[in-house]
Structure formats: structure tokens, C-alpha cells
Design a protein around this motif. Structure first.
Motif, mmCIF file in Angstrom:
data_model
loop_
_atom_site.group_PDB
_atom_site.id
_atom_site.type_symbol
_atom_site.label_atom_id
_atom_site.label_comp_id
_atom_site.label_asym_id
_atom_site.label_seq_id
_atom_site.Cartn_x
_atom_site.Cartn_y
_atom_site.Cartn_z
ATOM 1 N N SER A 21 0.818 -1.214 0.000
ATOM 2 C CA SER A 21 0.000 0.000 0.000
ATOM 3 C C SER A 21 0.851 1.264 0.000
ATOM 4 N N ILE A 22 2.142 1.112 0.293
ATOM 5 C CA ILE A 22 3.041 2.267 0.334
ATOM 6 C C ILE A 22 3.858 2.377 -0.946
ATOM 7 N N ILE A 23 4.367 1.250 -1.416
ATOM 8 C CA ILE A 23 5.207 1.226 -2.611
ATOM 9 C C ILE A 23 4.609 0.256 -3.627
ATOM 10 N N THR A 24 5.065 0.380 -4.866
ATOM 11 C CA THR A 24 4.663 -0.574 -5.904
ATOM 12 C C THR A 24 5.708 -1.673 -5.958
ATOM 13 N N PRO A 25 5.371 -2.889 -5.543
ATOM 14 C CA PRO A 25 6.382 -3.953 -5.505
ATOM 15 C C PRO A 25 6.907 -4.268 -6.906
ATOM 16 N N ASN A 26 8.197 -4.508 -6.994
ATOM 17 C CA ASN A 26 8.791 -5.026 -8.213
ATOM 18 C C ASN A 26 9.666 -6.220 -7.855
ATOM 19 N N PHE A 27 10.397 -6.732 -8.812
ATOM 20 C CA PHE A 27 11.192 -7.943 -8.582
ATOM 21 C C PHE A 27 12.142 -7.758 -7.406
ATOM 22 N N TRP A 28 12.886 -6.655 -7.387
ATOM 23 C CA TRP A 28 13.923 -6.466 -6.371
ATOM 24 C C TRP A 28 13.331 -6.103 -5.013
ATOM 25 N N TRP A 29 12.274 -5.300 -4.999
ATOM 26 C CA TRP A 29 11.607 -5.007 -3.745
ATOM 27 C C TRP A 29 11.053 -6.286 -3.111
ATOM 28 N N LEU A 30 10.410 -7.092 -3.932
ATOM 29 C CA LEU A 30 9.826 -8.329 -3.430
ATOM 30 C C LEU A 30 10.912 -9.285 -2.943
ATOM 31 N N LEU A 31 12.018 -9.337 -3.674
ATOM 32 C CA LEU A 31 13.131 -10.185 -3.254
ATOM 33 C C LEU A 31 13.683 -9.731 -1.915
ATOM 34 N N GLY A 32 13.849 -8.426 -1.738
ATOM 35 C CA GLY A 32 14.372 -7.916 -0.472
ATOM 36 C C GLY A 32 13.436 -8.171 0.693
ATOM 37 N N ILE A 33 12.132 -7.982 0.451
ATOM 38 C CA ILE A 33 11.162 -8.204 1.534
ATOM 39 C C ILE A 33 11.122 -9.673 1.937
ATOM 40 N N MET A 34 11.109 -10.568 0.943
ATOM 41 C CA MET A 34 11.084 -11.992 1.254
ATOM 42 C C MET A 34 12.381 -12.444 1.913
ATOM 43 N N LEU A 35 13.485 -11.799 1.547
ATOM 44 C CA LEU A 35 14.772 -12.160 2.138
ATOM 45 C C LEU A 35 14.816 -11.845 3.629
ATOM 46 N N LEU A 36 14.054 -10.849 4.048
ATOM 47 C CA LEU A 36 14.026 -10.496 5.467
ATOM 48 C C LEU A 36 13.549 -11.650 6.341
ATOM 49 N N PHE A 37 12.742 -12.547 5.764
ATOM 50 C CA PHE A 37 12.154 -13.623 6.557
ATOM 51 C C PHE A 37 12.609 -15.008 6.107
ATOM 52 N N ASN A 38 13.052 -15.136 4.880
ATOM 53 C CA ASN A 38 13.327 -16.463 4.328
ATOM 54 C C ASN A 38 14.659 -17.046 4.804
ATOM 55 N N TRP A 39 15.562 -16.217 5.315
ATOM 56 C CA TRP A 39 16.894 -16.698 5.699
ATOM 57 C C TRP A 39 16.870 -17.613 6.917
ATOM 58 N N MET A 40 15.788 -17.619 7.660
ATOM 59 C CA MET A 40 15.759 -18.404 8.896
ATOM 60 C C MET A 40 15.588 -19.898 8.655
ATOM 61 N N GLY A 41 15.322 -20.299 7.433
ATOM 62 C CA GLY A 41 15.061 -21.701 7.158
ATOM 63 C C GLY A 41 16.242 -22.617 7.395
ATOM 64 N N LEU A 42 17.468 -22.113 7.197
ATOM 65 C CA LEU A 42 18.664 -22.959 7.339
ATOM 66 C C LEU A 42 19.406 -22.741 8.642
ATOM 67 N N VAL A 43 18.977 -21.791 9.444
ATOM 68 C CA VAL A 43 19.728 -21.450 10.653
ATOM 69 C C VAL A 43 19.822 -22.640 11.603
ATOM 70 N N ASP A 44 18.708 -23.315 11.850
ATOM 71 C CA ASP A 44 18.713 -24.423 12.812
ATOM 72 C C ASP A 44 19.613 -25.566 12.362
ATOM 73 N N VAL A 45 19.606 -25.859 11.048
ATOM 74 C CA VAL A 45 20.435 -26.953 10.530
ATOM 75 C C VAL A 45 21.910 -26.643 10.715
ATOM 76 N N VAL A 46 22.317 -25.448 10.314
ATOM 77 C CA VAL A 46 23.729 -25.059 10.417
ATOM 78 C C VAL A 46 24.141 -24.918 11.882
ATOM 79 N N ARG A 47 23.272 -24.331 12.677
ATOM 80 C CA ARG A 47 23.578 -24.163 14.104
ATOM 81 C C ARG A 47 23.826 -25.505 14.778
#
Length: 361
Positions: free
Chosen positions: A211-237
């Protein structure tokens, strides 16, 4: 002496074809379904990278008055071919076709004469039109070629998923390594932060940002990256917590080797084995997430080539079953291939199968 992940003198030579990796490769090839799925996926992905040469509303080559033009690589005004407008040439226009083909001129077209955003104004029935000789998979409710949109949507989904997986893996592996190696309060504080961060409603965040910005490929990638990185933390830890007290790690510390060198050379190879087995499934999850966001209207900008938008077209036009069927088969084939590849990679790195098939370590 072969480089082994648990060998104190080993280096990060995971990509070298050591005897252990050779057995893993043999196990991967033994899984015929996963092995051939990898080849099919690579061929489809490679072809999609050249989507402009497969589906485009511009010809690959134009010959006009003994000169050659390459519209895919360069924009030519209509006046270049004897027209009246300084704007880009519309090569599908019958008037332009007559201008170019009179005399000895000609145009060489791609396999499909439509791009993902080309509107076909010559369909015999109101949009969405059924498949015919011109539009092999029909058109959507905006008279755009479904086959072209599926090809471009396939490419952007794969590129988005690979980019998201790549950056998520770097951040997730680094975070898990720091937690597991140092342990103590570092691990405790980091775990509390991850618990709080993981509890944030991702969809609501996307709705607010949309509602604030118009999402594009890079905006969407950055937003998803904020949350998607946690998937491998437990395995590596877990791998770093297990390996941090091994004798070779303690010996390296006693010899004065830096923590960064120990983490990179001696502990990370153990964690990478578990990480690699998860990568195909992370790619699958990223594609599903992008498709769901596009379906809900919070993904790529309107008009973009998107598999999720194609699914939405199928839902909104039940009288046009070719829309839903195309979206279903493209997604089903893509996700099935990645799942089969992931299963083969998981089996290849399974220690029981690796050492049993190899006749023992």
C-alpha cells in the motif's frame, strides 16, 4: 590423503571430486528419477533464458532495402522502414508488414509471434479465446497469449527462487555458524531474536508495504529475504554446536588458528552437507511463495509475466479451462522436477547409502 569434512587438515574442497563425493555422485545418478529430472529442469530453464527468441512480437531479423535489422536488440522507428511515425515500429501491423516485405524484404519471426504483454487484437472471438493455430494455448481475458506468458512466467519464477535461495543461504549459514560456534549468550540472544522475528506476520507486512510502494522484482526479493533466511539457521547451528568441541577444532584453537579460519575450513564443510540437501526444497518453497503472492495481488506489478497471475486468471475465468490447466501443468511439472531433484540429492548425501554403496569408509 583425501580431503574429508571431519579431517582436521581438510580444506573447504567440497566441489572437488574426492572419493567421498564420487560415491555421492554415483548415488545421485542411481536415482534415475532425480537424475533425469535435473536434466529436464536444466534444459527447460536454459530455454527460458532465451524467451525473447522463442516468444516475441518483434522479428529476429528484418531485411529491408538490402540492409539487415535486429529488432530484438535495438529499437527502430517506423520511419526507418518508410513509415510515418518516429515511435518504435509495430512489426505486427499489416501496414508495416507491407512496407518491409515489398520488393525483396522479409522478416524472420520467433516460434511464437507474441511477447508476454502483447495484446492480440485479431482473435476471432471475445477474450479469453480458446487455443487455435495462432495462440496454441489460447489467450487470457486481456487477449494476451497464454503460451508466451507461461514461458516468461516460468523464467521469472526460477530466477526469483534461485536469487532468494542464494542470498537466504548466505545469511542463514552465516547466522547459524555464529550461533553454533560461539554458543553461550551469543546463541541465546540470537535464538530469542529469531523467535520474535519469525513470529511476525509476513503477509500483513507485504500488504502494508504494497500500500506504500509498488512492488517489483527487487523489492519483493528484499522483503522476502528479510524472513526467508531463517530456514537454514537451525540446521547449520546444530552442525556447528556438534563440531565446535571436536578434537581437531580444539587443537586448532590451541595452535592459535583464528575462529574465522576454523569455521570456514574445518566446521563449515560438515554444515554444507546438510545445507545442500535442503536447497532444492527451498527453491520449491520460494516458487510457491511467489506464486501465492501474485495470486493474491501482492507480488509482481500488474501485467508482469507471472504464474500466480495465470492461476488467478484461471480462477476468474472458469469458462476458459485452458487458463487453469496451463497454470496447473506448468506449476505441477516445475515443482515435481524440483522435488525429485531434492529427493535424489538427499539420498546422495545420506551417510548410510554413501558408505554402504561404497563398500565402507
Amino acid at each position: 590423503m583425501s580431503a574429508s569434512p571431519s579431517n582436521p587438515g581438510s580444506k573447504f574442497l567440497f566441489w572437488h571430486l574426492t572419493p567421498l563425493n564420487a560415491r555421492r555422485l554415483q548415488n545421485f545418478k542411481a536415482n534415475r528419477r532425480g537424475y533425469w529430472s535435473l536434466w529436464v529442469f536444466l534444459i527447460l530453464f536454459f530455454m527460458s533464458l532465451f524467451a525473447e527468441f522463442i516468444a516475441n512480437d518483434k522479428p529476429l531479423l528484418v531485411k529491408f532495402e538490402d540492409q539487415f535489422y535486429y529488432p530484438i536488440f535495438q529499437m527502430y522507428p517506423e520511419t526507418e522502414f518508410g513509415g510515418f511515425f518516429e515511435t518504435e515500429t509495430q512489426y505486427r501491423d499489416p501496414f508495416v508488414k507491407d512496407l518491409i516485405t515489398e520488393g525483396d524484404g522479409y522478416m524472420i519471426w520467433p516460434l511464437l509471434r507474441y511477447s508476454y504483454n502483447t495484446i492480440n487484437r485479431e482473435i476471432p472471438v471475445p477474450a479469453p479465446s480458446p487455443p487455435d493455430g495462432d495462440n496454441v494455448l489460447g489467450t487470457d481475458d486481456q487477449a494476451r497469449d497464454v503460451a508466451a506468458r507461461a514461458i516468461y512466467g516460468f523464467r521469472i519464477s526460477i530466477l526469483f527462487a534461485l536469487a532468494l535461495t542464494f542470498f537466504s543461504t548466505i545469511i542463514g549459514v552465516a547466522a547459524g555458524a555464529v550461533q553454533g560456534y560461539f554458543g553461550g549468550r551469543t546463541d541465546l540472544y540470537f535464538q530469542r531474536f529469531i523467535e520474535v522475528w519469525a513470529s511476525m506476520p509476513v503477509l500483513y507486512v507485504l500488504i502494508i508495504l504494497a500500500s506504500i510502494i509498488t512492488p517489483n522484482f527487487w523489492w519483493l526479493l528484499g522483503i522476502m529475504l528479510l524472513f526467508n533466511w531463517m530456514g537454514l539457521v537451525d540446521v547449520v547451528r546444530t552442525e556447528f554446536l556438534r563440531a565446535r568441541n571436536f578434537d581437531y577444532v580444539r587443537s586448532a584453537r590451541a595452535l592459535g588458528v583464528s575462529d574465522l579460519t576454523i569455521m570456514w575450513r574445518h566446521v563449515l564443510p560438515n554444515a554444507m552437507v546438510a545445507t545442500i540437501t535442503f536447497l532444492p526444497f527451498i527453491v520449491t518453497g520460494a516458487i510457491s511463495t511467489l506464486t501465492a503472492l501474485d495470486f493474491l495481488g501482492f507480488g509482481l506489478p500488474p501485467g508482469s509475466a507471472s504464474l500466480g497471475e495465470l492461476v488467478k486468471q484461471g480462477k476468474n475465468n472458469l469458462q476458459a479451462p485452458w487458463l487453469g490447466l496451463t497454470a496447473f501443468f506448468v506449476l505441477a511439472i516445475l515443482l515435481s522436477l524440483l522435488t525429485f531433484i531434492g529427493e535424489a540429492v538427499r539420498d546422495a548425501f545420506d551417510p548410510r547409502k554413501t558408505f554402504n554403496n561404497g563398500g565402507g569408509a
